[in-house]
Design a protein around this motif. Structure first.
Motif, PDB file in Angstrom:
ATOM      1  N   ALA A  43       0.811  -1.132   0.011  1.00  6.04           N
ATOM      2  CA  ALA A  43       0.238  -0.002   0.142  1.00  6.04           C
ATOM      3  C   ALA A  43       0.836   1.150  -0.110  1.00  6.04           C
ATOM      4  CB  ALA A  43      -0.892   0.129   1.056  1.00  6.04           C
ATOM      5  N   ILE A  44       2.007   1.223   0.806  1.00  2.14           N
ATOM      6  CA  ILE A  44       2.934   2.475   0.738  1.00  2.14           C
ATOM      7  C   ILE A  44       3.495   2.656  -0.643  1.00  2.14           C
ATOM      8  CG2 ILE A  44       4.929   3.069   1.893  1.00  2.14           C
ATOM      9  CD1 ILE A  44       3.982   1.931   4.386  1.00  2.14           C
ATOM     10  N   MET A  57      -8.053   1.042  -2.363  1.00  7.57           N
ATOM     11  CA  MET A  57      -7.470   0.213  -1.563  1.00  7.57           C
ATOM     12  C   MET A  57      -8.091   0.734  -0.091  1.00  7.57           C
ATOM     13  SD  MET A  57      -5.016  -1.667  -3.075  1.00  7.57           S
ATOM     14  CE  MET A  57      -3.742  -2.029  -1.912  1.00  7.57           C
ATOM     15  N   THR A  58      -7.830  -0.067   0.924  1.00 11.39           N
ATOM     16  CA  THR A  58      -8.186   0.266   2.198  1.00 11.39           C
ATOM     17  C   THR A  58      -7.890   1.699   2.800  1.00 11.39           C
ATOM     18  OG1 THR A  58      -8.158  -2.143   3.011  1.00 11.39           O
ATOM     19  CG2 THR A  58      -8.527  -0.517   4.677  1.00 11.39           C
ATOM     20  N   LYS A  63      -8.909   7.333   3.523  1.00  9.05           N
ATOM     21  CA  LYS A  63      -8.999   8.894   2.953  1.00  9.05           C
ATOM     22  C   LYS A  63     -10.372   9.480   2.704  1.00  9.05           C
ATOM     23  CE  LYS A  63      -7.172  11.516  -0.852  1.00  9.05           C
ATOM     24  NZ  LYS A  63      -6.075  11.544  -1.879  1.00  9.05           N
ATOM     25  N   ASN A  64     -11.130   8.598   1.588  1.00 10.34           N
ATOM     26  CA  ASN A  64     -12.489   8.818   1.117  1.00 10.34           C
ATOM     27  C   ASN A  64     -13.345   9.447   2.146  1.00 10.34           C
ATOM     28  OD1 ASN A  64     -11.181   9.000  -1.389  1.00 10.34           O
ATOM     29  ND2 ASN A  64     -12.219   6.922  -1.740  1.00 10.34           N
ATOM     30  N   LEU A 109       1.350   5.627   8.088  1.00 11.43           N
ATOM     31  CA  LEU A 109       1.967   6.288   6.924  1.00 11.43           C
ATOM     32  C   LEU A 109       1.488   6.107   5.610  1.00 11.43           C
ATOM     33  CD1 LEU A 109       5.364   4.531   8.284  1.00 11.43           C
ATOM     34  CD2 LEU A 109       4.649   6.897   8.197  1.00 11.43           C
ATOM     35  N   ALA A 110       0.724   4.925   5.472  1.00  7.45           N
ATOM     36  CA  ALA A 110       0.032   4.797   4.191  1.00  7.45           C
ATOM     37  C   ALA A 110      -1.021   5.922   3.811  1.00  7.45           C
ATOM     38  CB  ALA A 110      -0.484   3.247   4.003  1.00  7.45           C
ATOM     39  N   LEU A 111      -1.656   6.146   4.917  1.00  7.52           N
ATOM     40  CA  LEU A 111      -2.660   7.276   5.008  1.00  7.52           C
ATOM     41  C   LEU A 111      -1.971   8.455   4.881  1.00  7.52           C
ATOM     42  CD1 LEU A 111      -5.860   8.214   5.192  1.00  7.52           C
ATOM     43  CD2 LEU A 111      -5.294   8.474   7.724  1.00  7.52           C
TER      44      LEU A 111
END
Length: 161
Positions: A43-44, A57-58, A63-64, A109-111
């Motif tokens: 994801a990152i 993705m999750t 985010k949405n 971190l992904a977010l």
């Protein structure tokens, strides 16, 4: 005190074959390796490389949801290192009120990459991480930290699954 960090890159641990996210202090050469799962690293990596997926993705979903709720991610903070496990908090503001959300660092971190917010690490985490490397039976952790601090841009390359 919080230290601002950037994601320097992703690499595979040659010993455990697990992905490592490399965080680097924006004001010095200090780095913090955080071992993450394969799915989180993917994801990152997708966001670092700006790869779009046909469906969210999750972390895109999160985010949405936050955007739909008119909430703003202010920052993510790696807050603690306890028993070889990192902990993080996502700081969100909604209607002027701050809200902290417990998170795994990899998810935070992904977010953070998706919403383009700052990443911080508590300085105590950096100190604890260095102390753990020094007293560890595994010499590889300290050696890895020294090696990571000397990496150049060409050394990291692209993350491969």
């Amino acid at each position: 005190m919080e230290v601002e960090m950037k994601i320097r890159g992703l690499m595979m641990d040659p010993v455990t074959n697990m992905p490592i996210v490399i965080l680097k202090d924006v004001g010095s050469d200090t780095v913090l390796p955080i071992w993450v799962g394969v799915y989180e690293a993917n994801a990152i990596a997708l966001e670092i490389e700006k790869v779009t997926t046909p469906r969210p993705m999750t972390h895109d979903l999160l985010k949405n949801v936050l955007l739909g709720m008119e909430a703003q991610v202010e920052k993510v903070v790696v807050t603690e290192l306890r028993e070889d496990t990192f902990y993080a908090v996502i700081w969100v503001t909604r209607n002027g009120s701050p809200v902290s959300i417990d998170s795994r660092p990899s998810d935070a971190l992904a977010l953070a990459l998706r919403v383009d917010c700052p990443i911080y690490v508590e300085d105590e985490v950096l100190k604890t991480s260095k102390q753990a490397a020094q007293i560890s039976d595994r010499v590889t952790a300290d050696d890895l930290r020294k090696w990571l601090e000397g990496l150049g841009d060409d050394d990291l390359g692209r993350y491969k699954m």
